[in-house]
Design a protein around this motif. Sequence first.
Motif, PDB file in Angstrom:
ATOM      1  N   ILE A 190       0.889  -1.172   0.000  1.00  0.00           N
ATOM      2  CA  ILE A 190       0.000   0.000   0.000  1.00  0.00           C
ATOM      3  C   ILE A 190       0.917   1.210   0.000  1.00  0.00           C
ATOM      4  O   ILE A 190       1.721   1.402   0.917  1.00  0.00           O
ATOM      5  N   SER A 191       0.828   2.018  -1.036  1.00  0.00           N
ATOM      6  CA  SER A 191       1.734   3.166  -1.108  1.00  0.00           C
ATOM      7  C   SER A 191       1.165   4.242  -2.022  1.00  0.00           C
ATOM      8  O   SER A 191       0.475   3.945  -2.994  1.00  0.00           O
ATOM      9  N   HIS A 192       1.498   5.499  -1.688  1.00  0.00           N
ATOM     10  CA  HIS A 192       1.209   6.623  -2.568  1.00  0.00           C
ATOM     11  C   HIS A 192       2.495   7.159  -3.181  1.00  0.00           C
ATOM     12  O   HIS A 192       2.516   8.234  -3.767  1.00  0.00           O
ATOM     13  N   ASP A 193       3.592   6.407  -3.014  1.00  0.00           N
ATOM     14  CA  ASP A 193       4.896   6.811  -3.524  1.00  0.00           C
ATOM     15  C   ASP A 193       5.028   6.288  -4.954  1.00  0.00           C
ATOM     16  O   ASP A 193       5.280   5.111  -5.193  1.00  0.00           O
ATOM     17  N   ARG A 194       4.862   7.186  -5.929  1.00  0.00           N
ATOM     18  CA  ARG A 194       4.828   6.785  -7.335  1.00  0.00           C
ATOM     19  C   ARG A 194       6.157   6.192  -7.790  1.00  0.00           C
ATOM     20  O   ARG A 194       6.197   5.205  -8.519  1.00  0.00           O
ATOM     21  N   ASN A 208       3.358  12.206   3.312  1.00  0.00           N
ATOM     22  CA  ASN A 208       3.012  11.000   4.078  1.00  0.00           C
ATOM     23  C   ASN A 208       1.512  10.922   4.300  1.00  0.00           C
ATOM     24  O   ASN A 208       0.895  11.901   4.720  1.00  0.00           O
ATOM     25  N   HIS A 209       0.916   9.783   4.009  1.00  0.00           N
ATOM     26  CA  HIS A 209      -0.504   9.508   4.242  1.00  0.00           C
ATOM     27  C   HIS A 209      -1.426  10.205   3.241  1.00  0.00           C
ATOM     28  O   HIS A 209      -2.634   9.976   3.282  1.00  0.00           O
ATOM     29  N   LEU A 210      -0.889  11.089   2.354  1.00  0.00           N
ATOM     30  CA  LEU A 210      -1.755  11.729   1.361  1.00  0.00           C
ATOM     31  C   LEU A 210      -1.939  10.799   0.173  1.00  0.00           C
ATOM     32  O   LEU A 210      -0.981  10.160  -0.275  1.00  0.00           O
ATOM     33  N   ASP A 211      -3.166  10.749  -0.367  1.00  0.00           N
ATOM     34  CA  ASP A 211      -3.377   9.931  -1.552  1.00  0.00           C
ATOM     35  C   ASP A 211      -2.782  10.637  -2.768  1.00  0.00           C
ATOM     36  O   ASP A 211      -2.322  11.770  -2.701  1.00  0.00           O
TER      37      ASP A 211
END
Length: 573
Positions: free
Chosen positions: A169-173, A457-460
């Motif tokens: 699970i990550s929002h880090d492209r 951090n934690h932002l979609d």
Amino acid sequence: MTIMKIRGIQKSFNEKQILQNAEIDIKQDSRIGLVGNNGAGKTTLANIIYGSIFPDKGIIDTFNSSVNIGYLKQSTEYSIHDFEDTYSLAENGLFQLSSQLGLNKDIDWADPDWSRLSGGEKLKISLASVWASRPELLILDEPTNHLDLQGVEWLIEELNTFKGAVVIISHDRYFLDRTVAEIIEIEDGSTKLFKGDYSSYRQEKERLYEIQLHQYEIQQKHKQQIEQQLANLKNWSEKAHRDSTKQGSASERRQIGYKEYHRVKAKKMDNQIKSKMKRLNQELEKNEVRAPMEEAKVRFEFQESRKRGKRILEARELSKSFGSRCLFEESHFYMNHGERMALLGPNGSGKTTLIKILLGEETATSGDVWASETIRIGYLSQDVSDLPLDKTALEYTGLTDRESIGRARTIFANIGLSEEKLTVPISTLSLGERTRVKLVMMLLAEIDLLILDEPTNHLDLASRESLEKTLLNFQGSIITVSHDVYFQEKISNKLLFIENGKISRKEYGMKEFNNQNASPIADSKEKEEQLMVLQNEINALIGRLSFMAKGEPGYEQLDKDLTELLKKKRDLS
């Protein structure tokens, strides 16, 4: 070989349905990226897979009942005592893994001083302990939050050689592009599978959106044509009904069959209207194309910064030590108004400590920091646990007058927090939603210098991209600490480097530092013309594809051409 099959998972909390049809096949060598907006249910699904919470409905079939699952939780707010039998883990390589991650401190594992560790150091120990447990399935929830570049690169290399299955699970492209082979998106409680890395997923999403939008517009035009025909028939029918009841002159009344003729005509038209309406409804029911769902638009809006002099802060002979441990010494750097600086350095090098010195929360061991007397500083910390959990978001703002509360509500809406989220305790909000609450507090103030400690951090993903655009338009100055490579490359035009006990200023940004210079585009007019030509070609291909079925001769080539055009458009944009 499939090791876990997940079907029809449903889960609700307080009558709010989070998951309604989640389905995943996890194979022995799966590399799955789990994406979705904040609150979509990603962490809930991870907990269900891990077994820490149970679904309301659905089944999880494990083909090996003793699958060893390693789960890295999203927050680092646990203590060293949460790890079971650290000495046993040490035998499996915990200390060695910690060292490889760049954690070189001597830690008393029997009684560690957990409070002295930074967020990155806590995460490294947590990650090393998960790895040392020798899992067959890894679940990593935002694993790059708080990790420095060395930690991120280590994790990427380890995942590439790891023999088991991985769900990330990550929002880090950047991280997703380097580690996953398929993306599972959670939207409206349901899952959808996309093959490829994150960039391929974004491409495919754009392609599907364009096709669905085109088909929807064609259907709407057809619907309007039928509705216009129905309106005309209805007008003629009404006229025929009126004519059938006309008394007319004496000679007209003598005309045999006059009324009957118009009654038959009216009835025939009524039947035509009913028939056409029935066919339209059947056609819509069978082949209805819904309007494609647009991605959530998130807007961050800072108040315009006041005018400032050129230099806003300067550090002279700055040193900081804790006991015998020296973070940095005799360092000099400065910052001018309007500069956007990326603060770089390994975990534990003193980035957060330097920020605290700039904020006046920590004193330097020697040297000093000069700051403009009238400068206003806004600080977003990487920790969201310091919010008053029993208060609502509106209560936390401390605003009382109607005008200010109205403006705050507007900012909350723009940032993606619905009205219902503003009236519940902060404890019920996700970590991403809590980060947004903190951002709102900064947006409400007139800020000259933004200090952002892991702001993404934690932002979609939608929120990250929106924040990037806003920061590029922000007229003040920015210092950012972030593991998000794409974010730092977009934002920074200067670097502040902590290396070998020294803080140094670099006259270039993160993109130049990574040797990833983008090729320049001649001028905006030429760019607009190129985009217009590309869009026309895209529209033509979408039009042809919309009338073909998958598998027809020529479909595959047209689909490939469309994908290439969409990539060119994205690169040019």
